[in-house]
Structure formats: structure tokens, C-alpha cells
Design a protein around this motif. Structure first.
Motif, PDB file in Angstrom:
ATOM      1  N   SER A  13      -0.516  -0.323  -6.862  1.00  0.00           N
ATOM      2  CA  SER A  13       0.551   0.460  -7.416  1.00  0.00           C
ATOM      3  C   SER A  13       0.079   1.890  -7.719  1.00  0.00           C
ATOM      4  O   SER A  13      -0.958   2.223  -7.924  1.00  0.00           O
ATOM      5  CB  SER A  13       0.889  -0.353  -9.001  1.00  0.00           C
ATOM      6  N   PHE A  14       1.186   2.886  -7.426  1.00  0.00           N
ATOM      7  CA  PHE A  14       0.694   4.302  -8.038  1.00  0.00           C
ATOM      8  C   PHE A  14       0.689   4.429  -9.725  1.00  0.00           C
ATOM      9  O   PHE A  14       1.638   4.167 -10.322  1.00  0.00           O
ATOM     10  CB  PHE A  14       2.289   5.031  -7.605  1.00  0.00           C
ATOM     11  N   LEU A  15      -0.418   4.929 -10.090  1.00  0.00           N
ATOM     12  CA  LEU A  15      -0.790   5.213 -11.301  1.00  0.00           C
ATOM     13  C   LEU A  15      -0.485   6.592 -11.512  1.00  0.00           C
ATOM     14  O   LEU A  15      -1.032   7.488 -11.008  1.00  0.00           O
ATOM     15  CB  LEU A  15      -2.331   4.842 -11.561  1.00  0.00           C
ATOM     16  N   ASP A  16       0.533   7.056 -12.276  1.00  0.00           N
ATOM     17  CA  ASP A  16       1.020   8.523 -12.506  1.00  0.00           C
ATOM     18  C   ASP A  16       0.266   9.099 -13.934  1.00  0.00           C
ATOM     19  O   ASP A  16       0.594   8.887 -14.976  1.00  0.00           O
ATOM     20  CB  ASP A  16       2.572   8.495 -12.780  1.00  0.00           C
ATOM     21  N   GLY A  17      -0.698  10.019 -13.650  1.00  0.00           N
ATOM     22  CA  GLY A  17      -1.504  10.342 -14.737  1.00  0.00           C
ATOM     23  C   GLY A  17      -2.463  11.482 -14.395  1.00  0.00           C
ATOM     24  O   GLY A  17      -2.392  11.848 -13.014  1.00  0.00           O
ATOM     25  N   THR A  18      -3.675  11.786 -14.996  1.00  0.00           N
ATOM     26  CA  THR A  18      -4.692  12.592 -14.698  1.00  0.00           C
ATOM     27  C   THR A  18      -5.655  11.873 -13.944  1.00  0.00           C
ATOM     28  O   THR A  18      -6.419  11.170 -14.679  1.00  0.00           O
ATOM     29  CB  THR A  18      -5.013  13.344 -16.138  1.00  0.00           C
ATOM     30  N   GLU A  19      -6.183  12.510 -12.680  1.00  0.00           N
ATOM     31  CA  GLU A  19      -7.138  11.772 -12.076  1.00  0.00           C
ATOM     32  C   GLU A  19      -8.690  12.641 -12.497  1.00  0.00           C
ATOM     33  O   GLU A  19      -8.591  13.614 -12.390  1.00  0.00           O
ATOM     34  CB  GLU A  19      -7.071  11.866 -10.499  1.00  0.00           C
ATOM     35  N   VAL A  20      -9.617  11.772 -12.757  1.00  0.00           N
ATOM     36  CA  VAL A  20     -10.902  12.218 -13.182  1.00  0.00           C
ATOM     37  C   VAL A  20     -11.921  11.438 -12.391  1.00  0.00           C
ATOM     38  O   VAL A  20     -11.785  10.244 -12.004  1.00  0.00           O
ATOM     39  CB  VAL A  20     -11.281  12.216 -14.626  1.00  0.00           C
ATOM     40  N   SER A  50      -5.306  17.835  -6.567  1.00  0.00           N
ATOM     41  CA  SER A  50      -4.984  17.709  -4.852  1.00  0.00           C
ATOM     42  C   SER A  50      -4.017  18.612  -4.731  1.00  0.00           C
ATOM     43  O   SER A  50      -2.805  18.461  -5.344  1.00  0.00           O
ATOM     44  CB  SER A  50      -4.916  16.266  -4.738  1.00  0.00           C
ATOM     45  N   GLU A  51      -4.217  19.362  -3.817  1.00  0.00           N
ATOM     46  CA  GLU A  51      -2.852  20.090  -3.205  1.00  0.00           C
ATOM     47  C   GLU A  51      -2.161  19.295  -2.276  1.00  0.00           C
ATOM     48  O   GLU A  51      -0.936  19.647  -2.292  1.00  0.00           O
ATOM     49  CB  GLU A  51      -3.330  21.253  -2.323  1.00  0.00           C
ATOM     50  N   ASN A  52      -2.652  18.347  -1.709  1.00  0.00           N
ATOM     51  CA  ASN A  52      -2.013  17.006  -1.022  1.00  0.00           C
ATOM     52  C   ASN A  52      -1.162  16.190  -2.168  1.00  0.00           C
ATOM     53  O   ASN A  52      -1.454  16.093  -3.112  1.00  0.00           O
ATOM     54  CB  ASN A  52      -2.884  16.476   0.078  1.00  0.00           C
ATOM     55  N   ALA A  83      -8.321  16.794   1.123  1.00  0.00           N
ATOM     56  CA  ALA A  83      -8.596  17.172  -0.415  1.00  0.00           C
ATOM     57  C   ALA A  83     -10.086  17.176  -0.713  1.00  0.00           C
ATOM     58  O   ALA A  83     -10.889  18.141  -1.285  1.00  0.00           O
ATOM     59  CB  ALA A  83      -7.623  16.560  -1.359  1.00  0.00           C
ATOM     60  N   LYS A  84     -10.561  16.055  -0.190  1.00  0.00           N
ATOM     61  CA  LYS A  84     -12.134  15.998  -0.608  1.00  0.00           C
ATOM     62  C   LYS A  84     -12.970  17.032   0.126  1.00  0.00           C
ATOM     63  O   LYS A  84     -13.755  17.467  -0.543  1.00  0.00           O
ATOM     64  CB  LYS A  84     -12.544  14.528  -0.258  1.00  0.00           C
TER      65      LYS A  84
END
Length: 324
Positions: free
Chosen positions: A196-203, A224-226, A233-234
Motif C-alpha cells: 500500500s502507498f504510505l502518504d507521508g514524509t520519507e526519511v 523526490s522530483e519523481n 532520484a537516487k
């Protein structure tokens, strides 16, 4: 007396070129007064040690040594810079452990476990670590996209179960894209994970063994710009990696607590870098990398620098921990 250090790099996966870059950074930053470093290319077609003039010498697989003239070089320690197979999945480490050669990674079983995304998730969930909802498929299984979408929702992520550097990962918004994503992921592995997609801040959080203790490095925020943190992105500049992350003190403390817990739960040692999504201040674990990138642009070296640890110190500490 200076120790002979083999920096193994290359590997058998799509990450071979990234590994070679990481290995060369390690080679260039080891203290020549303490170590005799050797680049060792572990490739499908050959295992070779390189001298400073790039002359290759075949590795004797019976004892992991090489002969140059009449001098037989035996290694005191192996610095593992192989992303993917056979370095990150534990295969070559089990071989080294059978030979009694020390190395900078966690024991082979921990490496094998953490390279398998499904199995890692199964372990951390038992300890109350929050994760995405997931579906697991083996190649050849019947595919019921309606059932998959009913469980994980849209959008969702499709990932190879055993792969790194975002190879084979896609984000699907429609039923058709789910099928396309499954096909793409199967090109990298015979087992895949749909999450599932987790909609939040990635760290991204580096946790290492440093001077005999578990140390959480400064946290990096991924922007990410993508559409997600993919290969571009990486490695091709299509993202912002902000260290330290722009998160609250409460969120920082929460991430550090969970990251240290995950490191302990998985019985890790050596290097690790794990990804989390912060949702309403709560970290949700995505995956862990046990041979993180070591190029000058890679996240873990950025975090070490922010912590006041030079690459020279970072790599020296890793070897010293292994030798002890």
C-alpha cells in the motif's frame, strides 16, 4: 604490522556498477599506515584482486588468497561493498565465515534475512513496528488484481522481493499498471511484494556500530522530483536529500527509537540504512539496506559527515569492529 584488507565489490546483480563505485571510495579512504587495501572484483566471470596498476590476479577460491609472483597474499579482513547478490544476501559471507575470515557486515543469516523484504517485514511486525499493508507473490502464482487492489488499495508499489537500488520498482495507479508493474518486478526476481502507498514524509536512517555501541546517524529527509524515490532520484540527481531532516524533535526521537529497535530486533551489526515513512508522527518501516551506498554522494556518508565522522574514520571503525 599493517593488515591486508580485501574490499570486495561488483557482484552478480544489476547493482554491479554502483558497487564498484562504492568499493573504490572505500579503497581511496583507507589509512595506508594501518592497512594494505586491495580491490577485489567479485564478478560472474571472474574473481580477481587488482594491484595499484590495475593488473589482475586470480583469487584462489579455496582460501580466498591470491598469488603475485612468489608472494601469496592472505587477507586479515574483508570490507563488504557488494550491493545485492552475493554480498548483501549473505552468500559470500557464509563462504568467508566457513574460511574463518572476518568481515565488516552482519553474520550471513542476518544478511540473508534482511535482503528478503517479506521476511524482514514478518519479523519487525512481531515487535510492533508499523509497516505498509502487503501482498506477496511468487512467479507462476495466479494474479487476481481485483483482490490485490481490495487489500492494498491504489496507488500501490510493486517491488522485487530481493533487489536493491530501486531496480524493478514501480508505482501503480490503475489495474493495468498493477499488471505492468508485476511484469517489471519479475524481471529482477521470481518473488515480488505489492504494498500500500504510505502518504507521508520519507526519511532515511543510518544505524551503525561505532566504537562498540549502536549509533543512529543524523536523519535524512527524501524529497523526490519523481513520483517516488526511484533509481533516477537516487543516483541521477532527481531528488533532494536533506540532512538533518526537517522534522520535529518529537518525530526525530520517535524515528531514532524505532530505528535502533529495528537494528536490535534484526540482530544487526556493521552498517545499515533503513527507510521509513512518517505518518502523523509515527514511523512506518519500509526496508533496510545492509550494504548501503558508499559513494561520495550516497546518503550514509552524508549522514556520517553531518555527525562529524569522516569517511576515513567511518571505514576504519568498521574494520576495527570486524577485527575485534
Amino acid at each position: 604490522m599493517r593488515k591486508n584488507i580485501a574490499i570486495i565489490m561488483g557482484g552478480y546483480s544489476s547493482e554491479v556498477n554502483i558497487s564498484l563505485k562504492s568499493g573504490n571510495v572505500v579503497f581511496n579512504h583507507l589509512d595506508r599506515e594501518k592497512y594494505n587495501p586491495f580491490r577485489v572484483h567479485i564478478l560472474k566471470e571472474k574473481w580477481v584482486a587488482l594491484d595499484d596498476d590495475d593488473v589482475e590476479y586470480e583469487i584462489n577460491k579455496n582460501n580466498f588468497s591470491f598469488l603475485k609472483g612468489i608472494t601469496n597474499t592472505i587477507f586479515d579482513c574483508v570490507f563488504n561493498a557488494i550491493h545485492g547478490n552475493p554480498g548483501e544476501n549473505g552468500m559470500i559471507l557464509s563462504y568467508l565465515e566457513l574460511l574463518g575470515i572476518k568481515h565488516t557486515s552482519a553474520p550471513f543469516y542476518q544478511m540473508a534475512l534482511t535482503f528478503n523484504k517479506r521476511d524482514t517485514l514478518s519479523v519487525v511486525k512481531e515487535y510492533g513496528i508499523k509497516t505498509a499493508i502487503s501482498v506477496y507473490l511468487n512467479q507462476g502464482d495466479s494474479i487476481d488484481t481485483d483482490q490485490i487492489i481490495a487489500k492494498v488499495g491504489l496507488p500501490c508499489f510493486i517491488k522485487p522481493n530481493n533487489a536493491g537500488s530501486s531496480y524493478g520498482i514501480s508505482k501503480a495507479y490503475t489495474k493495468e499498471e498493477v499488471l505492468q508493474g508485476i511484469e517489471t518486478a519479475y524481471k529482477e526476481d521470481t518473488a515480488i511484494l505489492i504494498e500500500s502507498f504510505l502518504d507521508g514524509t520519507e526519511v532515511s536512517v543510518g544505524v551503525i556500530e561505532y566504537k562498540g555501541a549502536i549509533k543512529v546517524l543524523p536523519i535524512t529527509e527524501i524529497v523526490s522530483e519523481n513520483d517516488f524515490f526511484d533509481y533516477e532520484a537516487k543516483y541521477e540527481g532527481k531528488s533532494q536529500e536533506i540532512t538533518p531532516a526537517r522534522i520535529s524533535l518529537e518525530e526525530k526521537n520517535s524515528v531514532e527509537t524505532v530505528a535502533k529497535k529495528v537494528y536490535k530486533v534484526l540482530n544487526m551489526s556493521g552498517f545499515s540504512r533503513a527507510e521509513y515513512i512518517l505518518i502523523n508522527g509515527e514511523p512506518h518501516f519500509l526496508e533496510i539496506n545492509t550494504v548501503p551506498g558508499m559513494t561520495l554522494e550516497s546518503i550514509l556518508p552524508q549522514q556520517a559527515k553531518e555527525a562529524g565522522i569522516s569517511l576515513h574514520e567511518l571505514f576504519d571503525n568498521s574494520i576495527q569492529m570486524a577485527l575485534k
